[in-house]
Design a protein around this motif. Structure first.
Motif, PDB file in Angstrom:
ATOM      1  N   ILE A   1      -0.109  28.395  44.165  1.00  0.00           N
ATOM      2  CA  ILE A   1      -0.279  26.780  44.441  1.00  0.00           C
ATOM      3  C   ILE A   1      -1.168  26.394  44.394  1.00  0.00           C
ATOM      4  N   LEU A   2      -1.654  26.631  46.066  1.00  0.00           N
ATOM      5  CA  LEU A   2      -3.027  25.905  46.566  1.00  0.00           C
ATOM      6  C   LEU A   2      -4.477  26.681  46.282  1.00  0.00           C
ATOM      7  N   GLY A   3      -3.493  27.910  45.786  1.00  0.00           N
ATOM      8  CA  GLY A   3      -4.960  28.594  45.622  1.00  0.00           C
ATOM      9  C   GLY A   3      -5.199  27.970  44.265  1.00  0.00           C
ATOM     10  N   MET A   4      -4.693  28.144  43.582  1.00  0.00           N
ATOM     11  CA  MET A   4      -5.135  27.447  41.799  1.00  0.00           C
ATOM     12  C   MET A   4      -6.111  26.243  42.247  1.00  0.00           C
ATOM     13  N   LEU A   5      -5.278  25.608  42.607  1.00  0.00           N
ATOM     14  CA  LEU A   5      -6.093  24.342  43.048  1.00  0.00           C
ATOM     15  C   LEU A   5      -7.245  24.214  43.671  1.00  0.00           C
ATOM     16  N   LEU A   6      -7.431  25.506  44.902  1.00  0.00           N
ATOM     17  CA  LEU A   6      -8.647  25.891  45.158  1.00  0.00           C
ATOM     18  C   LEU A   6      -9.887  26.383  44.462  1.00  0.00           C
ATOM     19  N   ALA A   7      -9.279  27.042  43.289  1.00  0.00           N
ATOM     20  CA  ALA A   7     -10.088  27.446  42.442  1.00  0.00           C
ATOM     21  C   ALA A   7     -10.321  26.765  41.718  1.00  0.00           C
ATOM     22  N   LEU A   8      -9.987  25.579  41.353  1.00  0.00           N
ATOM     23  CA  LEU A   8     -10.221  24.494  40.353  1.00  0.00           C
ATOM     24  C   LEU A   8     -11.070  23.640  41.091  1.00  0.00           C
ATOM     25  N   ALA A   9     -11.242  23.449  42.320  1.00  0.00           N
ATOM     26  CA  ALA A   9     -11.896  22.818  43.205  1.00  0.00           C
ATOM     27  C   ALA A   9     -13.184  23.443  43.222  1.00  0.00           C
TER      28      ALA A   9
ATOM     29  N   TRP B   1     -18.402  16.756  45.963  1.00  0.00           N
ATOM     30  CA  TRP B   1     -17.158  17.100  46.424  1.00  0.00           C
ATOM     31  C   TRP B   1     -15.875  17.090  46.755  1.00  0.00           C
ATOM     32  N   LEU B   2     -15.944  17.719  45.532  1.00  0.00           N
ATOM     33  CA  LEU B   2     -14.916  19.232  46.127  1.00  0.00           C
ATOM     34  C   LEU B   2     -14.920  20.047  45.931  1.00  0.00           C
ATOM     35  N   SER B   3     -16.238  21.167  45.597  1.00  0.00           N
ATOM     36  CA  SER B   3     -16.114  22.305  45.736  1.00  0.00           C
ATOM     37  C   SER B   3     -16.691  22.684  47.231  1.00  0.00           C
ATOM     38  N   ARG B   4     -17.671  22.368  47.707  1.00  0.00           N
ATOM     39  CA  ARG B   4     -17.939  21.560  49.166  1.00  0.00           C
ATOM     40  C   ARG B   4     -16.765  22.357  50.181  1.00  0.00           C
ATOM     41  N   PRO B   5     -15.633  20.920  50.232  1.00  0.00           N
ATOM     42  CA  PRO B   5     -14.902  21.234  51.362  1.00  0.00           C
ATOM     43  C   PRO B   5     -13.631  22.459  51.119  1.00  0.00           C
ATOM     44  N   ALA B   6     -13.907  22.724  49.502  1.00  0.00           N
ATOM     45  CA  ALA B   6     -12.270  24.236  49.107  1.00  0.00           C
ATOM     46  C   ALA B   6     -13.429  24.997  49.628  1.00  0.00           C
ATOM     47  N   TYR B   7     -15.195  25.225  49.620  1.00  0.00           N
ATOM     48  CA  TYR B   7     -15.651  26.676  49.616  1.00  0.00           C
ATOM     49  C   TYR B   7     -15.701  26.510  51.420  1.00  0.00           C
ATOM     50  N   ALA B   8     -15.641  25.578  51.869  1.00  0.00           N
ATOM     51  CA  ALA B   8     -15.817  25.366  53.374  1.00  0.00           C
ATOM     52  C   ALA B   8     -14.559  26.096  54.049  1.00  0.00           C
ATOM     53  N   PHE B   9     -13.204  25.037  53.339  1.00  0.00           N
ATOM     54  CA  PHE B   9     -11.449  25.787  53.972  1.00  0.00           C
ATOM     55  C   PHE B   9     -11.375  26.995  53.570  1.00  0.00           C
ATOM     56  N   THR B  10     -11.634  27.065  52.862  1.00  0.00           N
ATOM     57  CA  THR B  10     -11.438  29.192  52.240  1.00  0.00           C
ATOM     58  C   THR B  10     -12.516  30.103  53.445  1.00  0.00           C
ATOM     59  N   ASN B  11     -13.442  29.449  53.563  1.00  0.00           N
ATOM     60  CA  ASN B  11     -14.384  30.203  54.483  1.00  0.00           C
ATOM     61  C   ASN B  11     -13.439  31.169  55.810  1.00  0.00           C
ATOM     62  N   PHE B  12     -13.591  29.376  56.379  1.00  0.00           N
ATOM     63  CA  PHE B  12     -13.104  29.170  57.627  1.00  0.00           C
ATOM     64  C   PHE B  12     -11.272  29.417  57.553  1.00  0.00           C
ATOM     65  N   MET B  13     -10.721  30.015  56.626  1.00  0.00           N
ATOM     66  CA  MET B  13      -9.683  30.290  56.473  1.00  0.00           C
ATOM     67  C   MET B  13      -9.997  31.837  56.292  1.00  0.00           C
ATOM     68  N   ARG B  14     -10.574  32.569  56.366  1.00  0.00           N
ATOM     69  CA  ARG B  14     -10.677  34.089  56.215  1.00  0.00           C
ATOM     70  C   ARG B  14     -11.392  34.196  57.046  1.00  0.00           C
ATOM     71  N   GLY B  15     -11.973  33.621  58.203  1.00  0.00           N
ATOM     72  CA  GLY B  15     -12.604  33.850  59.162  1.00  0.00           C
ATOM     73  C   GLY B  15     -12.377  34.163  60.594  1.00  0.00           C
ATOM     74  N   ILE B  16     -10.695  33.320  60.451  1.00  0.00           N
ATOM     75  CA  ILE B  16     -10.499  33.535  61.569  1.00  0.00           C
ATOM     76  C   ILE B  16      -8.535  35.053  61.728  1.00  0.00           C
ATOM     77  N   PRO B  17      -8.259  35.589  61.629  1.00  0.00           N
ATOM     78  CA  PRO B  17      -7.477  36.068  62.288  1.00  0.00           C
ATOM     79  C   PRO B  17      -6.286  34.851  61.943  1.00  0.00           C
ATOM     80  N   GLU B  18      -5.233  35.498  61.170  1.00  0.00           N
ATOM     81  CA  GLU B  18      -4.036  35.381  60.871  1.00  0.00           C
ATOM     82  C   GLU B  18      -3.186  34.849  62.373  1.00  0.00           C
ATOM     83  N   PHE B  19      -3.059  35.347  62.909  1.00  0.00           N
ATOM     84  CA  PHE B  19      -2.057  35.929  64.475  1.00  0.00           C
ATOM     85  C   PHE B  19      -2.352  33.882  64.926  1.00  0.00           C
TER      86      PHE B  19
END
Length: 226
Positions: A31-39, A46-64
């Motif tokens: 659900i979250l992935g679909m919403l972020l993709a649409l954003a 105002w939708l696309s930039r925060p979505a890209y910033a959020f995903t880049n941040f989450m993909r750039g730090i360790p899961e732990f």
């Protein structure tokens, strides 16, 4: 091996928790992935930039690290906001939140590529036939999106199953924690961690079989639609 039989109910209880966490993560993450993709695909910055910033941040730090931030940081923030205090994020809740946002961040890229793979001419044709935006999405885009996204989402699912082992660090009674408890009691760490690895392998093999069937079914449906 006698100890394995004795502690098998304990390991199976941990396996149920692991599967529950993994499945819950997949549902929330999709659900979250679909919403972020649409954003991301939105024309509004105002939708696309925060979505890209959020995903880049989450993909750039360790899961732990994400897990620790949510488990300890979430508890601290909520206690600071609530006047009575004493609130603590549960290990399952922290694991679900951490793994879901990670799953969603990666899934958003899979969905974004899948959305972009749908020919614009088909969308325009659907609207020309009087389809609403929802009907165009439901009958034209979704079948093709899933066909393209299933392999990538299958890989994310398998990675998410393995990432559940991290949550045992914060006290979740999952498969890894139960295996550790059994190994400490019996002093047979190799035996119980090996059994746990076989259980994870079984989940992976079953998942691969299900994903392969879903891919074949999606391909047949797409071929039939054409």
């Amino acid at each position: 091996m006698a100890h394995v039989t004795e502690y098998l109910p304990l390991l199976l209880a941990g396996l149920r928790t692991t599967l529950l966490l993994a499945i819950s993560t997949m549902v929330v993450g999709l659900i979250l992935g679909m919403l972020l993709a649409l954003a991301k695909l939105s024309k509004s910055p105002w939708l696309s930039r925060p979505a890209y910033a959020f995903t880049n941040f989450m993909r750039g730090i360790p899961e732990f690290l994400v897990l620790l931030l949510i488990y300890f940081g979430g508890t601290q923030v909520l206690n600071g906001m609530l006047p009575e205090g004493g609130f603590e994020v549960s290990p399952f809740g922290a694991g679900l939140a951490a793994l879901s946002v990670i799953f969603g961040a990666y899934a958003s890229e899979t969905f974004r590529a899948a959305f972009q793979s749908v020919p614009k001419g088909q969308i325009e044709a659907g609207r020309a036939y009087g389809f609403s935006t929802w009907k165009t999405f439901r009958y034209i885009q979704i079948p093709q999106i899933w066909r393209v996204a299933i392999p990538g989402l299958g890989n994310l699912w398998q990675g998410s199953v393995k990432d559940t082992a991290l949550v045992s660090i914060v006290g979740l009674d999952d498969l890894m924690r139960k295996a550790q408890q059994a190994s400490q009691t019996t002093r047979e760490p190799f035996t119980f961690f090996f059994v746990a690895s076989l259980m994870f392998l079984a989940i992976t093999l079953v998942s691969m079989w299900i994903i392969a069937r879903l891919e074949r079914r999606a391909s047949r449906g797409f071929a039939g639609a054409r």
